[in-house]
Write a protein that holds these residues in place. Structure first.
Motif, short mmCIF file in Angstrom:
data_model
loop_
_atom_site.label_atom_id
_atom_site.label_comp_id
_atom_site.label_asym_id
_atom_site.label_seq_id
_atom_site.Cartn_x
_atom_site.Cartn_y
_atom_site.Cartn_z
N ASN A 80 1.04 -1.23 0.11
CA ASN A 80 0.15 -0.22 -0.08
C ASN A 80 0.76 1.24 -0.08
O ASN A 80 1.84 1.19 0.55
N VAL A 81 0.33 2.28 -0.78
CA VAL A 81 1.12 3.47 -0.56
C VAL A 81 0.18 4.69 -0.74
O VAL A 81 -1.05 4.48 -1.16
N GLN A 137 -0.99 0.92 -15.78
CA GLN A 137 0.10 0.00 -16.29
C GLN A 137 -0.02 -1.36 -15.57
O GLN A 137 0.88 -2.26 -15.58
N GLY A 138 -1.00 -1.20 -14.55
CA GLY A 138 -1.32 -2.59 -13.93
C GLY A 138 -0.53 -3.11 -12.53
O GLY A 138 -0.59 -4.05 -12.11
N TYR A 139 0.18 -1.77 -11.91
CA TYR A 139 0.71 -1.85 -10.85
C TYR A 139 0.15 -1.73 -9.62
O TYR A 139 0.37 -2.19 -8.39
N ALA A 140 -0.95 -1.00 -9.61
CA ALA A 140 -1.86 -0.63 -8.66
C ALA A 140 -3.30 -0.41 -8.79
O ALA A 140 -3.70 -0.21 -9.84
N GLU A 141 -4.15 -0.45 -7.85
CA GLU A 141 -5.42 -0.23 -7.54
C GLU A 141 -5.80 0.95 -6.90
O GLU A 141 -5.25 0.90 -5.78
N LEU A 142 -6.76 1.66 -7.48
CA LEU A 142 -6.97 2.94 -6.76
C LEU A 142 -8.09 2.38 -5.50
O LEU A 142 -9.13 1.63 -5.69
N VAL A 143 -7.59 2.99 -4.26
CA VAL A 143 -8.36 2.78 -2.94
C VAL A 143 -9.25 4.06 -2.91
O VAL A 143 -10.39 3.92 -2.52
N LYS A 184 -3.24 0.43 -3.62
CA LYS A 184 -3.05 -0.89 -3.21
C LYS A 184 -2.39 -1.63 -4.26
O LYS A 184 -2.54 -1.32 -5.33
N LYS A 185 -1.59 -2.74 -3.95
CA LYS A 185 -0.99 -3.56 -4.92
C LYS A 185 -1.91 -4.28 -5.75
O LYS A 185 -2.82 -4.83 -5.13
N ALA A 186 -1.63 -4.24 -7.26
CA ALA A 186 -2.82 -4.84 -7.91
C ALA A 186 -2.47 -6.48 -8.14
O ALA A 186 -1.26 -6.82 -8.06
N SER A 187 -3.48 -7.13 -8.42
CA SER A 187 -3.21 -8.66 -8.75
C SER A 187 -2.25 -8.61 -10.01
O SER A 187 -1.44 -9.83 -9.95
N THR A 188 -2.23 -7.93 -10.82
CA THR A 188 -1.29 -7.95 -11.83
C THR A 188 0.10 -7.21 -11.64
O THR A 188 0.80 -7.20 -12.52
#
Length: 103
Positions: free
Chosen positions: A29-30, A52-58, A84-88
């Motif tokens: 998480n960042v 680019q698939g690194y993160a998901e917006l919380v 948060k860290k994306a599944s991809t």
């Protein structure tokens, strides 16, 4: 607990993207914080990380902060983007590293 990254206006946004990728890799998480002119860098970094698939917006929060200087009150806008860290993430990170080092 999320890693807090405070962006500046004088540094290019890819620097904050790299810092956030490392934070996502380490902690998952960042939070990207931007105040005033640095808001553009925070939004660009957050957009790049999600697209680019690194993160998901919380969450995406906006605030107005007041500061007193020389007897005058000034308002400044602030943005906080929680990711948060994306599944991809692992695949995106591995693809980037292999392109970077030409493997």
């Amino acid at each position: 607990m999320a890693i807090e990254i405070r962006a500046g206006a004088k540094k290019p946004y890819p620097m904050f993207v790299n810092e956030a990728k490392q934070g996502l890799k380490d902690k998952g998480n960042v939070e990207l914080h931007g105040l005033g002119e640095s808001i553009t860098n925070v939004v660009r970094a957050g957009d790049m990380l999600t697209s680019q698939g690194y993160a998901e917006l919380v969450s995406f929060h906006t605030l107005t902060l007041n500061e007193n200087r020389d007897g005058q009150t000034r308002s400044k806008a602030k943005v906080i983007i929680s990711l948060k860290k994306a599944s991809t993430f692992d695949k995106a990170f591995q693809d980037f590293e292999s392109k970077r080092f030409g493997k």
